[in-house]
Design a protein around this motif. Structure first.
Motif, PDB file in Angstrom:
ATOM      1  N   VAL A 285     -48.515  -9.409  39.105  1.00 20.77           N
ATOM      2  CA  VAL A 285     -49.917  -9.686  38.812  1.00 20.77           C
ATOM      3  C   VAL A 285     -50.632  -9.939  40.139  1.00 20.77           C
ATOM      4  O   VAL A 285     -50.254 -10.844  40.898  1.00 20.77           O
ATOM      5  CB  VAL A 285     -50.077 -10.903  37.881  1.00 20.77           C
ATOM      6  N   TYR A 286     -51.662  -9.127  40.403  1.00 20.97           N
ATOM      7  CA  TYR A 286     -52.434  -9.220  41.650  1.00 20.97           C
ATOM      8  C   TYR A 286     -53.695 -10.040  41.383  1.00 20.97           C
ATOM      9  O   TYR A 286     -54.426  -9.782  40.420  1.00 20.97           O
ATOM     10  CB  TYR A 286     -52.811  -7.832  42.151  1.00 20.97           C
ATOM     11  N   VAL A 287     -53.948 -11.014  42.259  1.00 25.69           N
ATOM     12  CA  VAL A 287     -55.103 -11.895  42.081  1.00 25.69           C
ATOM     13  C   VAL A 287     -55.884 -11.983  43.401  1.00 25.69           C
ATOM     14  O   VAL A 287     -55.376 -12.546  44.377  1.00 25.69           O
ATOM     15  CB  VAL A 287     -54.665 -13.311  41.653  1.00 25.69           C
ATOM     16  N   PRO A 288     -57.107 -11.438  43.449  1.00 28.06           N
ATOM     17  CA  PRO A 288     -57.957 -11.656  44.628  1.00 28.06           C
ATOM     18  C   PRO A 288     -58.336 -13.129  44.714  1.00 28.06           C
ATOM     19  O   PRO A 288     -58.773 -13.728  43.731  1.00 28.06           O
ATOM     20  CB  PRO A 288     -59.183 -10.772  44.347  1.00 28.06           C
ATOM     21  N   LEU A 289     -58.163 -13.702  45.889  1.00 29.80           N
ATOM     22  CA  LEU A 289     -58.421 -15.130  46.102  1.00 29.80           C
ATOM     23  C   LEU A 289     -59.438 -15.305  47.227  1.00 29.80           C
ATOM     24  O   LEU A 289     -59.544 -14.448  48.110  1.00 29.80           O
ATOM     25  CB  LEU A 289     -57.121 -15.855  46.456  1.00 29.80           C
ATOM     26  N   TYR A 290     -60.146 -16.413  47.191  1.00 32.15           N
ATOM     27  CA  TYR A 290     -61.135 -16.637  48.246  1.00 32.15           C
ATOM     28  C   TYR A 290     -61.263 -18.110  48.591  1.00 32.15           C
ATOM     29  O   TYR A 290     -61.057 -18.986  47.753  1.00 32.15           O
ATOM     30  CB  TYR A 290     -62.501 -16.071  47.850  1.00 32.15           C
ATOM     31  N   ILE A 291     -61.588 -18.326  49.854  1.00 33.75           N
ATOM     32  CA  ILE A 291     -61.983 -19.646  50.340  1.00 33.75           C
ATOM     33  C   ILE A 291     -63.503 -19.664  50.272  1.00 33.75           C
ATOM     34  O   ILE A 291     -64.166 -18.840  50.912  1.00 33.75           O
ATOM     35  CB  ILE A 291     -61.497 -19.869  51.785  1.00 33.75           C
ATOM     36  N   GLU A 292     -64.044 -20.535  49.484  1.00 33.50           N
ATOM     37  CA  GLU A 292     -65.454 -20.461  49.120  1.00 33.50           C
ATOM     38  C   GLU A 292     -66.359 -20.378  50.360  1.00 33.50           C
ATOM     39  O   GLU A 292     -66.299 -21.206  51.265  1.00 33.50           O
ATOM     40  CB  GLU A 292     -65.850 -21.679  48.274  1.00 33.50           C
ATOM     41  N   GLY A 293     -67.171 -19.295  50.367  1.00 33.66           N
ATOM     42  CA  GLY A 293     -68.143 -19.098  51.441  1.00 33.66           C
ATOM     43  C   GLY A 293     -67.559 -18.670  52.758  1.00 33.66           C
ATOM     44  O   GLY A 293     -68.261 -18.660  53.765  1.00 33.66           O
ATOM     45  N   ALA A 294     -66.254 -18.330  52.802  1.00 33.23           N
ATOM     46  CA  ALA A 294     -65.646 -18.075  54.106  1.00 33.23           C
ATOM     47  C   ALA A 294     -64.727 -16.867  54.150  1.00 33.23           C
ATOM     48  O   ALA A 294     -64.775 -16.095  55.107  1.00 33.23           O
ATOM     49  CB  ALA A 294     -64.872 -19.312  54.574  1.00 33.23           C
ATOM     50  N   HIS A 295     -63.870 -16.664  53.131  1.00 29.78           N
ATOM     51  CA  HIS A 295     -62.781 -15.706  53.359  1.00 29.78           C
ATOM     52  C   HIS A 295     -62.141 -15.250  52.053  1.00 29.78           C
ATOM     53  O   HIS A 295     -61.985 -16.034  51.104  1.00 29.78           O
ATOM     54  CB  HIS A 295     -61.725 -16.379  54.239  1.00 29.78           C
ATOM     55  N   GLU A 321     -57.524 -24.543  54.490  1.00 29.40           N
ATOM     56  CA  GLU A 321     -58.283 -24.093  53.314  1.00 29.40           C
ATOM     57  C   GLU A 321     -57.451 -23.134  52.465  1.00 29.40           C
ATOM     58  O   GLU A 321     -57.472 -23.193  51.230  1.00 29.40           O
ATOM     59  CB  GLU A 321     -59.592 -23.430  53.752  1.00 29.40           C
ATOM     60  N   ARG A 322     -56.722 -22.240  53.131  1.00 31.58           N
ATOM     61  CA  ARG A 322     -55.894 -21.291  52.393  1.00 31.58           C
ATOM     62  C   ARG A 322     -54.771 -22.017  51.643  1.00 31.58           C
ATOM     63  O   ARG A 322     -54.466 -21.679  50.489  1.00 31.58           O
ATOM     64  CB  ARG A 322     -55.312 -20.244  53.333  1.00 31.58           C
ATOM     65  N   THR A 323     -54.179 -23.008  52.269  1.00 35.30           N
ATOM     66  CA  THR A 323     -53.122 -23.780  51.613  1.00 35.30           C
ATOM     67  C   THR A 323     -53.633 -24.442  50.343  1.00 35.30           C
ATOM     68  O   THR A 323     -52.951 -24.473  49.310  1.00 35.30           O
ATOM     69  CB  THR A 323     -52.550 -24.833  52.573  1.00 35.30           C
ATOM     70  N   ASP A 324     -54.860 -24.968  50.399  1.00 34.90           N
ATOM     71  CA  ASP A 324     -55.454 -25.599  49.211  1.00 34.90           C
ATOM     72  C   ASP A 324     -55.639 -24.582  48.084  1.00 34.90           C
ATOM     73  O   ASP A 324     -55.332 -24.871  46.918  1.00 34.90           O
ATOM     74  CB  ASP A 324     -56.802 -26.235  49.570  1.00 34.90           C
TER      75      ASP A 324
END
Length: 433
Positions: A285-295, A321-324
Protein backbone atom coordinates in the motif's frame (compact mmCIF):
# COMPACT_ATOMS: atom_id res chain seq x y z
CA UNK A 1 -7.96 -7.36 -69.74
CA UNK A 2 -6.98 -6.72 -66.13
CA UNK A 3 -9.36 -4.70 -63.99
CA UNK A 4 -8.59 -1.02 -63.46
CA UNK A 5 -6.62 -0.13 -60.36
CA UNK A 6 -8.79 1.04 -57.47
CA UNK A 7 -7.83 2.93 -54.32
CA UNK A 8 -8.16 -0.31 -52.35
CA UNK A 9 -5.76 -1.98 -54.80
CA UNK A 10 -3.25 0.87 -54.48
CA UNK A 11 -3.37 0.78 -50.67
CA UNK A 12 -2.91 -3.00 -50.66
CA UNK A 13 0.01 -2.62 -53.08
CA UNK A 14 1.69 -0.06 -50.83
CA UNK A 15 1.14 -2.20 -47.75
CA UNK A 16 2.54 -5.22 -49.56
CA UNK A 17 5.60 -3.26 -50.68
CA UNK A 18 6.21 -1.90 -47.18
CA UNK A 19 5.95 -5.40 -45.67
CA UNK A 20 8.28 -6.80 -48.34
CA UNK A 21 10.97 -4.17 -47.85
CA UNK A 22 10.70 -4.40 -44.07
CA UNK A 23 10.97 -8.20 -44.07
CA UNK A 24 12.83 -9.00 -47.30
CA UNK A 25 12.82 -12.55 -48.65
CA UNK A 26 16.02 -14.61 -48.51
CA UNK A 27 18.06 -14.66 -51.68
CA UNK A 28 17.05 -17.40 -54.07
CA UNK A 29 13.34 -17.18 -53.20
CA UNK A 30 12.20 -14.97 -56.03
CA UNK A 31 13.27 -11.50 -54.98
CA UNK A 32 11.42 -8.42 -53.78
CA UNK A 33 8.59 -8.20 -56.31
CA UNK A 34 7.69 -11.87 -56.10
CA UNK A 35 7.32 -11.29 -52.35
CA UNK A 36 5.17 -8.19 -53.04
CA UNK A 37 3.01 -10.29 -55.37
CA UNK A 38 2.50 -12.92 -52.67
CA UNK A 39 1.51 -10.39 -50.01
CA UNK A 40 -0.73 -8.48 -52.41
CA UNK A 41 -2.54 -11.72 -53.23
CA UNK A 42 -3.06 -12.40 -49.53
CA UNK A 43 -4.47 -8.91 -49.00
CA UNK A 44 -6.77 -8.76 -52.03
CA UNK A 45 -7.62 -12.40 -52.58
CA UNK A 46 -7.28 -14.69 -55.63
CA UNK A 47 -9.79 -12.67 -57.69
CA UNK A 48 -7.45 -9.69 -57.76
CA UNK A 49 -4.13 -11.30 -58.68
CA UNK A 50 -1.67 -9.12 -60.62
CA UNK A 51 1.52 -9.98 -62.42
CA UNK A 52 4.90 -8.93 -61.07
CA UNK A 53 5.29 -6.51 -63.97
CA UNK A 54 1.87 -4.96 -63.36
CA UNK A 55 2.58 -4.50 -59.67
CA UNK A 56 6.01 -2.92 -60.16
CA UNK A 57 4.76 -0.64 -62.95
CA UNK A 58 1.79 0.57 -60.92
CA UNK A 59 3.91 1.08 -57.83
CA UNK A 60 6.32 3.33 -59.74
CA UNK A 61 3.38 5.54 -60.73
CA UNK A 62 2.02 5.72 -57.19
CA UNK A 63 5.46 6.24 -55.70
CA UNK A 64 6.25 9.11 -58.09
CA UNK A 65 3.07 10.94 -57.11
CA UNK A 66 3.58 10.24 -53.40
CA UNK A 67 7.15 11.55 -53.52
CA UNK A 68 5.96 14.66 -55.33
CA UNK A 69 3.37 15.33 -52.62
CA UNK A 70 5.91 14.49 -49.91
CA UNK A 71 8.04 17.42 -51.10
CA UNK A 72 5.07 19.74 -50.56
CA UNK A 73 4.51 18.26 -47.10
CA UNK A 74 8.18 18.57 -46.10
CA UNK A 75 8.18 22.23 -47.18
CA UNK A 76 5.11 22.98 -45.04
CA UNK A 77 6.70 21.06 -42.15
CA UNK A 78 9.77 23.30 -42.37
CA UNK A 79 7.93 26.59 -42.87
CA UNK A 80 5.03 26.02 -40.46
CA UNK A 81 6.42 23.98 -37.56
CA UNK A 82 3.77 25.30 -35.14
CA UNK A 83 0.99 23.45 -36.96
CA UNK A 84 0.13 19.92 -35.97
CA UNK A 85 0.63 17.14 -38.53
CA UNK A 86 -2.98 17.07 -39.74
CA UNK A 87 -2.98 20.83 -40.40
CA UNK A 88 0.39 20.58 -42.16
CA UNK A 89 -1.04 17.87 -44.40
CA UNK A 90 -4.10 20.01 -45.18
CA UNK A 91 -1.92 22.97 -46.20
CA UNK A 92 0.29 20.68 -48.32
CA UNK A 93 -2.82 19.35 -50.14
CA UNK A 94 -3.94 22.90 -50.92
CA UNK A 95 -0.49 23.84 -52.23
CA UNK A 96 -0.35 20.67 -54.32
CA UNK A 97 -3.71 21.40 -55.94
CA UNK A 98 -2.68 25.00 -56.64
CA UNK A 99 0.68 24.15 -58.22
CA UNK A 100 -0.16 20.85 -59.93
CA UNK A 101 -3.63 21.82 -61.13
CA UNK A 102 -5.25 18.70 -59.67
CA UNK A 103 -5.95 17.04 -56.33
CA UNK A 104 -3.49 14.59 -54.83
CA UNK A 105 -5.34 11.28 -55.04
CA UNK A 106 -3.07 9.00 -53.01
CA UNK A 107 -3.23 10.38 -49.46
CA UNK A 108 -3.88 6.97 -47.89
CA UNK A 109 -1.08 5.40 -49.88
CA UNK A 110 1.32 8.20 -48.94
CA UNK A 111 0.51 7.70 -45.24
CA UNK A 112 1.37 4.00 -45.60
CA UNK A 113 4.72 4.27 -47.36
CA UNK A 114 6.15 7.79 -46.92
CA UNK A 115 8.53 6.85 -44.09
CA UNK A 116 9.49 3.60 -45.79
CA UNK A 117 10.71 5.53 -48.85
CA UNK A 118 13.28 7.24 -46.62
CA UNK A 119 14.47 3.94 -45.15
CA UNK A 120 14.56 2.18 -48.49
CA UNK A 121 16.48 4.90 -50.26
CA UNK A 122 19.13 4.92 -47.52
CA UNK A 123 19.78 1.18 -47.66
CA UNK A 124 23.10 -0.17 -48.83
CA UNK A 125 23.57 0.01 -52.60
CA UNK A 126 25.30 -2.64 -54.64
CA UNK A 127 27.55 -2.44 -57.65
CA UNK A 128 25.89 -2.49 -61.07
CA UNK A 129 28.79 -4.55 -62.40
CA UNK A 130 27.75 -7.59 -64.48
CA UNK A 131 29.85 -9.65 -62.02
CA UNK A 132 27.04 -9.43 -59.44
CA UNK A 133 26.23 -12.96 -58.31
CA UNK A 134 22.71 -13.91 -59.45
CA UNK A 135 20.75 -17.08 -59.91
CA UNK A 136 20.55 -17.41 -63.68
CA UNK A 137 17.83 -20.02 -63.37
CA UNK A 138 15.47 -17.29 -62.30
CA UNK A 139 13.12 -15.52 -64.66
CA UNK A 140 15.16 -12.89 -66.59
CA UNK A 141 12.41 -10.36 -65.93
CA UNK A 142 12.80 -10.88 -62.18
CA UNK A 143 16.56 -10.37 -62.46
CA UNK A 144 15.93 -7.18 -64.42
CA UNK A 145 13.58 -5.89 -61.73
CA UNK A 146 16.08 -6.69 -58.98
CA UNK A 147 18.84 -4.87 -60.84
CA UNK A 148 16.60 -1.86 -61.37
CA UNK A 149 16.10 -1.48 -57.64
CA UNK A 150 19.90 -1.45 -57.11
CA UNK A 151 19.77 -2.87 -53.58
CA UNK A 152 21.10 -6.01 -51.92
CA UNK A 153 18.35 -5.95 -49.30
CA UNK A 154 15.90 -3.15 -48.72
CA UNK A 155 14.73 -1.04 -45.84
CA UNK A 156 15.36 -1.40 -42.15
CA UNK A 157 16.91 -4.85 -42.46
CA UNK A 158 20.11 -3.33 -43.86
CA UNK A 159 20.02 0.33 -42.84
CA UNK A 160 23.49 1.59 -42.10
CA UNK A 161 24.04 2.31 -38.39
CA UNK A 162 24.29 6.02 -39.21
CA UNK A 163 20.99 6.11 -41.10
CA UNK A 164 19.16 4.08 -38.45
CA UNK A 165 20.50 6.29 -35.65
CA UNK A 166 19.71 9.48 -37.57
CA UNK A 167 16.14 8.37 -38.18
CA UNK A 168 15.56 7.55 -34.50
CA UNK A 169 17.17 10.85 -33.55
CA UNK A 170 14.92 12.74 -35.99
CA UNK A 171 11.81 11.02 -34.60
CA UNK A 172 12.82 11.89 -31.03
CA UNK A 173 13.62 15.49 -32.00
CA UNK A 174 10.23 15.86 -33.69
CA UNK A 175 8.46 14.49 -30.63
CA UNK A 176 10.35 16.92 -28.39
CA UNK A 177 9.50 19.82 -30.73
CA UNK A 178 5.84 18.87 -30.52
CA UNK A 179 6.04 18.70 -26.72
CA UNK A 180 7.79 22.09 -26.63
CA UNK A 181 4.97 23.64 -28.67
CA UNK A 182 2.34 22.03 -26.45
CA UNK A 183 4.02 23.21 -23.25
CA UNK A 184 4.32 26.74 -24.67
CA UNK A 185 0.63 26.63 -25.52
CA UNK A 186 -0.27 25.63 -21.96
CA UNK A 187 1.90 28.45 -20.58
CA UNK A 188 -0.03 30.98 -22.66
CA UNK A 189 -3.39 29.31 -22.03
CA UNK A 190 -3.50 28.83 -18.27
CA UNK A 191 -3.40 32.48 -16.98
CA UNK A 192 -6.87 33.11 -18.47
CA UNK A 193 -8.25 29.56 -18.42
CA UNK A 194 -10.46 30.13 -15.41
CA UNK A 195 -11.67 27.23 -13.28
CA UNK A 196 -11.45 23.85 -15.01
CA UNK A 197 -12.63 20.37 -14.14
CA UNK A 198 -10.26 17.49 -14.88
CA UNK A 199 -11.27 13.88 -15.44
CA UNK A 200 -8.32 12.86 -13.26
CA UNK A 201 -9.49 15.03 -10.35
CA UNK A 202 -13.19 14.23 -10.03
CA UNK A 203 -15.24 16.41 -7.70
CA UNK A 204 -12.87 19.35 -7.66
CA UNK A 205 -11.87 22.11 -10.06
CA UNK A 206 -8.47 23.68 -10.61
CA UNK A 207 -7.53 27.22 -11.47
CA UNK A 208 -4.52 29.00 -12.97
CA UNK A 209 -2.44 28.47 -9.82
CA UNK A 210 -2.66 24.69 -10.40
CA UNK A 211 -0.82 25.05 -13.72
CA UNK A 212 1.46 27.83 -12.48
CA UNK A 213 2.91 25.72 -9.68
CA UNK A 214 3.06 22.57 -11.84
CA UNK A 215 5.11 24.37 -14.52
CA UNK A 216 7.23 26.12 -11.88
CA UNK A 217 6.14 29.53 -13.14
CA UNK A 218 5.58 30.74 -9.58
CA UNK A 219 9.26 30.23 -8.73
CA UNK A 220 8.48 27.53 -6.14
CA UNK A 221 6.94 24.63 -8.04
CA UNK A 222 5.23 23.15 -4.99
CA UNK A 223 2.77 20.42 -5.98
CA UNK A 224 -0.55 20.27 -4.17
CA UNK A 225 -2.55 17.22 -3.13
CA UNK A 226 -4.63 17.76 -6.30
CA UNK A 227 -1.56 17.11 -8.48
CA UNK A 228 -0.63 13.96 -6.60
CA UNK A 229 -4.26 12.77 -6.47
CA UNK A 230 -4.49 13.16 -10.27
CA UNK A 231 -1.30 11.15 -10.80
CA UNK A 232 -2.63 8.48 -8.43
CA UNK A 233 -5.80 8.13 -10.55
CA UNK A 234 -3.62 7.93 -13.68
CA UNK A 235 -1.66 5.07 -12.10
CA UNK A 236 -4.90 3.26 -11.29
CA UNK A 237 -5.97 3.54 -14.95
CA UNK A 238 -3.10 1.22 -15.91
CA UNK A 239 -3.60 -1.20 -13.01
CA UNK A 240 -4.48 -4.80 -13.83
CA UNK A 241 -6.97 -6.61 -11.62
CA UNK A 242 -4.27 -9.14 -10.73
CA UNK A 243 -1.86 -6.46 -9.47
CA UNK A 244 -1.33 -6.62 -5.73
CA UNK A 245 -0.85 -2.95 -4.89
CA UNK A 246 -2.96 -0.03 -3.81
CA UNK A 247 -2.38 3.72 -3.48
CA UNK A 248 -4.16 5.69 -0.79
CA UNK A 249 -5.05 9.33 -1.34
CA UNK A 250 -2.73 12.13 -0.23
CA UNK A 251 -5.51 13.09 2.22
CA UNK A 252 -5.36 9.77 4.08
CA UNK A 253 -2.69 11.06 6.45
CA UNK A 254 -5.19 13.46 8.01
CA UNK A 255 -7.84 10.86 8.76
CA UNK A 256 -8.03 10.25 12.54
CA UNK A 257 -6.27 13.59 13.10
CA UNK A 258 -8.88 16.15 12.12
CA UNK A 259 -11.87 13.98 11.19
CA UNK A 260 -13.58 10.82 12.35
CA UNK A 261 -13.58 7.63 10.32
CA UNK A 262 -16.16 8.07 7.53
CA UNK A 263 -17.74 5.94 4.84
CA UNK A 264 -15.18 6.97 2.20
CA UNK A 265 -12.29 5.97 4.42
CA UNK A 266 -13.91 2.57 4.90
CA UNK A 267 -14.43 2.30 1.13
CA UNK A 268 -10.68 2.55 0.57
CA UNK A 269 -10.37 -0.61 2.68
CA UNK A 270 -13.25 -2.64 1.26
CA UNK A 271 -12.73 -1.66 -2.37
CA UNK A 272 -16.28 -0.27 -2.62
CA UNK A 273 -14.93 3.12 -3.68
CA UNK A 274 -13.66 3.08 -7.24
CA UNK A 275 -10.82 2.63 -8.18
CA UNK A 276 -9.43 1.39 -4.85
CA UNK A 277 -9.07 -2.42 -4.52
CA UNK A 278 -9.88 -4.29 -1.37
CA UNK A 279 -6.95 -4.34 1.05
CA UNK A 280 -7.41 -8.11 1.31
CA UNK A 281 -6.24 -8.41 -2.34
CA UNK A 282 -2.99 -6.43 -2.07
CA UNK A 283 0.46 -6.87 -0.60
CA UNK A 284 1.73 -3.28 -0.81
CA UNK A 285 0.00 0.00 0.00
CA UNK A 286 1.53 3.29 -1.19
CA UNK A 287 0.75 6.42 0.83
CA UNK A 288 1.87 9.94 -0.18
CA UNK A 289 2.94 11.72 3.00
CA UNK A 290 3.72 15.34 3.74
CA UNK A 291 5.20 17.62 6.35
CA UNK A 292 2.62 20.36 6.51
CA UNK A 293 3.63 23.39 4.45
CA UNK A 294 7.12 22.06 3.77
CA UNK A 295 7.69 18.70 2.11
CA UNK A 296 6.26 15.60 0.37
CA UNK A 297 7.64 12.05 0.59
CA UNK A 298 6.33 8.51 0.03
CA UNK A 299 5.60 5.65 2.41
CA UNK A 300 5.17 2.03 1.26
CA UNK A 301 3.48 -0.43 3.64
CA UNK A 302 4.29 -4.09 3.02
CA UNK A 303 1.51 -6.26 4.46
CA UNK A 304 3.50 -9.47 4.13
CA UNK A 305 6.49 -8.59 6.29
CA UNK A 306 4.97 -5.61 8.12
CA UNK A 307 7.51 -3.00 7.05
CA UNK A 308 7.09 0.67 6.17
CA UNK A 309 9.69 1.87 3.67
CA UNK A 310 10.23 5.61 3.29
CA UNK A 311 11.28 7.09 -0.06
CA UNK A 312 12.36 10.70 0.38
CA UNK A 313 14.06 12.95 -2.16
CA UNK A 314 15.45 15.11 0.68
CA UNK A 315 16.56 12.43 3.10
CA UNK A 316 18.98 14.72 4.97
CA UNK A 317 16.40 17.43 5.67
CA UNK A 318 13.33 17.68 7.94
CA UNK A 319 14.53 14.74 10.06
CA UNK A 320 12.51 15.59 13.18
CA UNK A 321 9.36 16.55 11.23
CA UNK A 322 9.58 13.44 9.07
CA UNK A 323 9.99 11.22 12.13
CA UNK A 324 6.79 12.69 13.60
CA UNK A 325 4.85 12.05 10.37
CA UNK A 326 6.21 8.49 10.06
CA UNK A 327 5.27 7.72 13.66
CA UNK A 328 1.76 9.11 13.15
CA UNK A 329 1.04 7.24 9.90
CA UNK A 330 2.51 4.02 11.30
CA UNK A 331 -0.07 3.85 14.08
CA UNK A 332 -2.89 5.37 12.04
CA UNK A 333 -2.52 2.80 9.26
CA UNK A 334 -2.37 -0.08 11.73
CA UNK A 335 -5.46 1.22 13.54
CA UNK A 336 -7.28 1.66 10.21
CA UNK A 337 -6.59 -1.97 9.36
CA UNK A 338 -7.69 -3.23 12.77
CA UNK A 339 -11.02 -1.39 13.00
CA UNK A 340 -12.01 -2.98 9.68
CA UNK A 341 -11.02 -6.46 10.83
CA UNK A 342 -7.67 -6.89 9.04
CA UNK A 343 -5.31 -8.94 11.25
CA UNK A 344 -7.31 -7.90 14.29
CA UNK A 345 -6.01 -11.01 16.07
CA UNK A 346 -2.49 -9.59 16.12
CA UNK A 347 -1.49 -8.37 19.58
CA UNK A 348 -1.34 -4.63 20.03
CA UNK A 349 2.22 -3.47 19.40
CA UNK A 350 4.40 -2.02 22.13
CA UNK A 351 6.52 -0.20 19.54
CA UNK A 352 5.95 0.68 15.89
CA UNK A 353 3.41 -1.70 14.28
CA UNK A 354 5.43 -1.60 11.04
CA UNK A 355 9.22 -1.76 11.07
CA UNK A 356 10.48 1.47 9.46
CA UNK A 357 13.09 1.32 6.69
CA UNK A 358 14.58 4.38 5.00
CA UNK A 359 15.50 3.83 1.36
CA UNK A 360 19.01 5.27 1.23
CA UNK A 361 19.24 4.65 -2.52
CA UNK A 362 16.35 7.00 -3.35
CA UNK A 363 17.38 9.77 -5.81
CA UNK A 364 17.92 13.15 -4.16
CA UNK A 365 16.38 16.22 -5.73
CA UNK A 366 18.41 19.17 -6.93
CA UNK A 367 17.62 22.51 -8.53
CA UNK A 368 15.82 25.60 -7.32
CA UNK A 369 12.20 24.37 -7.46
CA UNK A 370 10.41 22.41 -4.77
CA UNK A 371 10.45 19.07 -6.59
CA UNK A 372 9.52 16.82 -3.66
CA UNK A 373 5.95 16.31 -4.90
CA UNK A 374 7.25 15.59 -8.38
CA UNK A 375 9.54 12.92 -6.95
CA UNK A 376 6.64 11.28 -5.10
CA UNK A 377 5.01 10.83 -8.53
CA UNK A 378 8.27 9.49 -9.96
CA UNK A 379 8.70 7.06 -7.05
CA UNK A 380 5.15 5.76 -7.54
CA UNK A 381 5.77 5.16 -11.23
CA UNK A 382 9.14 3.46 -10.78
CA UNK A 383 8.25 1.28 -7.81
CA UNK A 384 4.89 0.09 -9.12
CA UNK A 385 6.14 -0.53 -12.66
CA UNK A 386 9.37 -2.21 -11.46
CA UNK A 387 11.64 0.37 -13.06
CA UNK A 388 15.16 1.14 -11.78
CA UNK A 389 14.77 3.39 -8.77
CA UNK A 390 17.96 5.39 -9.17
CA UNK A 391 19.43 5.77 -12.65
CA UNK A 392 19.45 9.57 -12.79
CA UNK A 393 22.60 11.42 -13.75
CA UNK A 394 20.80 14.76 -13.36
CA UNK A 395 17.83 14.69 -11.00
CA UNK A 396 16.89 18.26 -11.91
CA UNK A 397 16.37 17.31 -15.55
CA UNK A 398 14.45 14.21 -14.48
CA UNK A 399 12.10 16.38 -12.42
CA UNK A 400 11.71 18.85 -15.30
CA UNK A 401 10.73 16.02 -17.67
CA UNK A 402 8.20 14.75 -15.14
CA UNK A 403 6.66 18.21 -14.80
CA UNK A 404 6.21 18.31 -18.58
CA UNK A 405 4.64 14.84 -18.55
CA UNK A 406 2.25 15.86 -15.79
CA UNK A 407 1.30 19.10 -17.56
CA UNK A 408 0.50 17.27 -20.82
CA UNK A 409 -1.40 14.56 -18.94
CA UNK A 410 -3.53 17.00 -16.94
CA UNK A 411 -4.23 19.24 -19.92
CA UNK A 412 -5.40 16.22 -21.86
CA UNK A 413 -7.86 15.44 -19.04
CA UNK A 414 -9.48 18.90 -19.02
CA UNK A 415 -13.25 18.50 -19.33
CA UNK A 416 -15.34 20.85 -21.53
CA UNK A 417 -17.09 23.54 -19.50
CA UNK A 418 -20.66 23.79 -20.71
CA UNK A 419 -21.71 26.51 -18.28
CA UNK A 420 -19.18 29.26 -18.97
CA UNK A 421 -17.29 30.83 -21.82
CA UNK A 422 -14.15 28.99 -20.78
CA UNK A 423 -14.73 26.06 -23.13
CA UNK A 424 -11.81 24.45 -24.87
CA UNK A 425 -11.98 25.95 -28.32
CA UNK A 426 -11.72 24.14 -31.62
CA UNK A 427 -8.27 25.65 -32.05
CA UNK A 428 -6.96 24.21 -28.79
CA UNK A 429 -4.55 21.37 -29.61
CA UNK A 430 -5.30 17.85 -28.46
CA UNK A 431 -2.13 16.80 -26.68
CA UNK A 432 -1.25 13.18 -27.46
CA UNK A 433 0.27 11.15 -24.68
Amino acid sequence: MANAWTEVDDIALCEAWEEAVTNPPPRGQGGLWVRVQQIFGQLRGPDHNRSVDALSSRFRVVRLECERFDRYFKRVEREMPDLDEDDQKAVALINYRHDEGQDFKHVSEWEVVADSFINYDNAYHVSMSPMVNEDFNEDPEIIKLRRSERFVKPAAAVLSPYVAYKRLKDIKAKRLRNEDRQIEFIKHWYPNCGSKHLSLIVGNSVGPNFWESLLGMDGRGWLSDDHIFGWMIHMYHSRNESDRWSILTPYFQNYFRYTAVDHTCKGYFTGQVDPFPSIHTVDEVYVPLYIEGAHWFLGVFNLLNYTLTIYDSLLNAFEKERTDVVCHINFVFDHWLRIHGYNAHRPLPLTYPFRVIYATDAPQQSGVLGDCGVWVCIFLDRLINKKPLNDDKDTQKTAERMRRQLALLFYDSVLPDTTTDNNLGDDDPVLEM
